[in-house]
Design a protein around this motif. Structure first.
Motif, PDB file in Angstrom:
ATOM      1  N   LEU A  21      -3.432 -63.012 -17.230  1.00  0.00           N
ATOM      2  CA  LEU A  21      -3.303 -61.852 -18.032  1.00  0.00           C
ATOM      3  C   LEU A  21      -1.670 -61.522 -18.144  1.00  0.00           C
ATOM      4  CD1 LEU A  21      -6.379 -59.229 -17.702  1.00  0.00           C
ATOM      5  CD2 LEU A  21      -5.669 -60.816 -19.801  1.00  0.00           C
ATOM      6  N   VAL A  22      -1.238 -61.591 -17.053  1.00  0.00           N
ATOM      7  CA  VAL A  22       0.387 -61.379 -16.831  1.00  0.00           C
ATOM      8  C   VAL A  22       1.137 -62.237 -17.624  1.00  0.00           C
ATOM      9  CG1 VAL A  22       2.254 -61.259 -15.399  1.00  0.00           C
ATOM     10  CG2 VAL A  22      -0.019 -59.860 -15.001  1.00  0.00           C
ATOM     11  N   PRO A  28       7.174 -66.747 -21.834  1.00  0.00           N
ATOM     12  CA  PRO A  28       8.008 -66.133 -22.863  1.00  0.00           C
ATOM     13  C   PRO A  28       7.580 -67.118 -24.066  1.00  0.00           C
ATOM     14  CG  PRO A  28       9.311 -67.779 -21.497  1.00  0.00           C
ATOM     15  CD  PRO A  28       7.928 -67.581 -20.746  1.00  0.00           C
ATOM     16  N   SER A  29       7.202 -68.151 -24.171  1.00  0.00           N
ATOM     17  CA  SER A  29       6.801 -69.334 -25.266  1.00  0.00           C
ATOM     18  C   SER A  29       5.347 -68.988 -25.612  1.00  0.00           C
ATOM     19  CB  SER A  29       7.262 -70.598 -24.993  1.00  0.00           C
ATOM     20  OG  SER A  29       6.780 -71.303 -24.267  1.00  0.00           O
ATOM     21  N   MET A  30       5.145 -69.467 -26.735  1.00  0.00           N
ATOM     22  CA  MET A  30       3.696 -69.743 -27.344  1.00  0.00           C
ATOM     23  C   MET A  30       2.910 -70.723 -26.535  1.00  0.00           C
ATOM     24  SD  MET A  30       2.453 -71.269 -30.932  1.00  0.00           S
ATOM     25  CE  MET A  30       3.186 -72.870 -30.399  1.00  0.00           C
ATOM     26  N   LEU A  31       3.719 -71.823 -26.048  1.00  0.00           N
ATOM     27  CA  LEU A  31       2.905 -72.779 -25.065  1.00  0.00           C
ATOM     28  C   LEU A  31       2.578 -72.137 -23.718  1.00  0.00           C
ATOM     29  CD1 LEU A  31       4.562 -76.219 -25.801  1.00  0.00           C
ATOM     30  CD2 LEU A  31       2.587 -75.318 -26.660  1.00  0.00           C
ATOM     31  N   ASP A  32       3.193 -71.126 -23.163  1.00  0.00           N
ATOM     32  CA  ASP A  32       3.018 -70.533 -22.027  1.00  0.00           C
ATOM     33  C   ASP A  32       1.827 -69.607 -21.991  1.00  0.00           C
ATOM     34  OD1 ASP A  32       5.183 -71.649 -20.461  1.00  0.00           O
ATOM     35  OD2 ASP A  32       6.730 -70.091 -20.787  1.00  0.00           O
ATOM     36  N   TRP A  90      10.494 -73.129 -29.658  1.00  0.00           N
ATOM     37  CA  TRP A  90       9.707 -72.578 -28.717  1.00  0.00           C
ATOM     38  C   TRP A  90       8.868 -71.199 -29.126  1.00  0.00           C
ATOM     39  CZ3 TRP A  90       8.522 -75.106 -24.459  1.00  0.00           C
ATOM     40  CH2 TRP A  90       9.430 -76.114 -24.163  1.00  0.00           C
ATOM     41  N   ARG A  91       8.933 -71.179 -30.553  1.00  0.00           N
ATOM     42  CA  ARG A  91       8.691 -69.874 -31.062  1.00  0.00           C
ATOM     43  C   ARG A  91       7.837 -70.245 -32.433  1.00  0.00           C
ATOM     44  NH1 ARG A  91      11.666 -68.103 -35.281  1.00  0.00           N
ATOM     45  NH2 ARG A  91      13.534 -69.321 -35.340  1.00  0.00           N
ATOM     46  N   VAL A  92       7.035 -69.177 -32.713  1.00  0.00           N
ATOM     47  CA  VAL A  92       6.185 -69.519 -34.126  1.00  0.00           C
ATOM     48  C   VAL A  92       7.446 -69.110 -35.195  1.00  0.00           C
ATOM     49  CG1 VAL A  92       4.184 -68.711 -35.313  1.00  0.00           C
ATOM     50  CG2 VAL A  92       4.070 -69.003 -32.894  1.00  0.00           C
ATOM     51  N   ARG A  93       7.318 -69.759 -36.219  1.00  0.00           N
ATOM     52  CA  ARG A  93       8.366 -69.777 -37.400  1.00  0.00           C
ATOM     53  C   ARG A  93       7.855 -68.682 -38.393  1.00  0.00           C
ATOM     54  NH1 ARG A  93       9.386 -75.309 -39.165  1.00  0.00           N
ATOM     55  NH2 ARG A  93       7.353 -75.810 -38.642  1.00  0.00           N
ATOM     56  N   THR A  94       8.672 -68.060 -38.920  1.00  0.00           N
ATOM     57  CA  THR A  94       8.182 -67.154 -39.939  1.00  0.00           C
ATOM     58  C   THR A  94       7.783 -67.739 -41.279  1.00  0.00           C
ATOM     59  OG1 THR A  94      10.383 -66.589 -40.651  1.00  0.00           O
ATOM     60  CG2 THR A  94       9.563 -64.982 -38.825  1.00  0.00           C
ATOM     61  N   PRO A  95       6.962 -67.313 -42.259  1.00  0.00           N
ATOM     62  CA  PRO A  95       7.010 -67.885 -43.466  1.00  0.00           C
ATOM     63  C   PRO A  95       7.973 -68.274 -44.259  1.00  0.00           C
ATOM     64  CG  PRO A  95       5.288 -66.102 -43.274  1.00  0.00           C
ATOM     65  CD  PRO A  95       6.321 -66.097 -41.996  1.00  0.00           C
ATOM     66  N   GLU A  96       9.114 -67.608 -44.111  1.00  0.00           N
ATOM     67  CA  GLU A  96      10.329 -67.740 -45.024  1.00  0.00           C
ATOM     68  C   GLU A  96      11.433 -68.768 -44.066  1.00  0.00           C
ATOM     69  OE1 GLU A  96       9.754 -64.544 -43.484  1.00  0.00           O
ATOM     70  OE2 GLU A  96       8.841 -63.602 -45.271  1.00  0.00           O
ATOM     71  N   GLU A  97      10.926 -68.963 -42.861  1.00  0.00           N
ATOM     72  CA  GLU A  97      11.755 -70.234 -42.230  1.00  0.00           C
ATOM     73  C   GLU A  97      11.084 -71.455 -42.619  1.00  0.00           C
ATOM     74  OE1 GLU A  97      13.511 -68.364 -37.982  1.00  0.00           O
ATOM     75  OE2 GLU A  97      11.323 -68.797 -37.960  1.00  0.00           O
TER      76      GLU A  97
END
Length: 131
Positions: A21-22, A28-32, A90-97
Motif C-alpha cells: 500500500l505504501v 513514483p511511476s505507473m509501473l511501480d 514513466w508517466r501517463v500522458r495527458t490527452p493533449e500530449e
C-alpha cells in the motif's frame, strides 16, 4: 505449534500488504504502482489461504483461483500497456500530449526535420557539389 505458524504467516502477510500500500501511494511511476497492486493481490490471496487453512474450509478455493486469475490478467494487461510506451516514458500522458504526438506523426515525410531515418538515410556529398 500450528497456532504460532498461522499467526506468524498472518503477520507477515499483513506487513507485506502495508508495504504494498505504501508503494501504491508513493509510486513514483505507473509501473511501480502496478507491481505494488499485483503484490497487494498476492497478499490478499495469501490472507484468504491462511483463513481457509485455519478454518479447514474448501469453499474458498474457487475464490482463490478467481482472485489469482484477476491478478494475472491485470499484470499481463499492464505489462502490455507498458511495453507499448516509448523508452523513458514513466508517466501517463495527458490527452493533449497524445493529440500533439498524433499530429506530429501525421506530418508528411518531406516536412519532417528529424524523421525516423534522420540524417543517416541520405549521406552528404563529400565532393562539395550541390544536389
Amino acid at each position: 505449534m500450528i497456532l504460532a505458524a498461522v499467526i506468524a504467516a498472518a503477520v507477515l502477510v499483513a506487513v507485506a500488504a502495508m508495504l504494498a500500500l505504501v508503494r501504491v501511494e508513493r509510486g513514483p511511476s505507473m509501473l511501480d504502482r502496478a507491481v505494488a497492486l499485483d503484490a497487494l493481490t498476492i497478499t490478499l490471496v495469501g490472507a484468504i489461504a491462511i483463513e481457509a487453512f485455519w478454518s479447514r474450509r474448501t469453499e474458498t478455493i474457487p475464490i482463490l483461483v478467481a482472485l489469482s486469475m484477476v491478478g494475472f490478467v491485470g499484470s499481463v494487461t499492464m505489462s502490455r500497456f507498458a511495453a507499448k510506451e516509448p523508452d523513458g516514458e514513466w508517466r501517463v500522458r495527458t490527452p493533449e500530449e497524445v493529440a500533439a504526438q498524433a499530429r506530429a506523426a501525421d506530418v508528411p515525410r518531406g516536412e519532417q526535420r528529424d524523421g525516423p531515418r534522420g540524417a543517416e538515410a541520405e549521406p552528404e556529398d563529400e565532393g562539395g557539389g550541390s544536389r
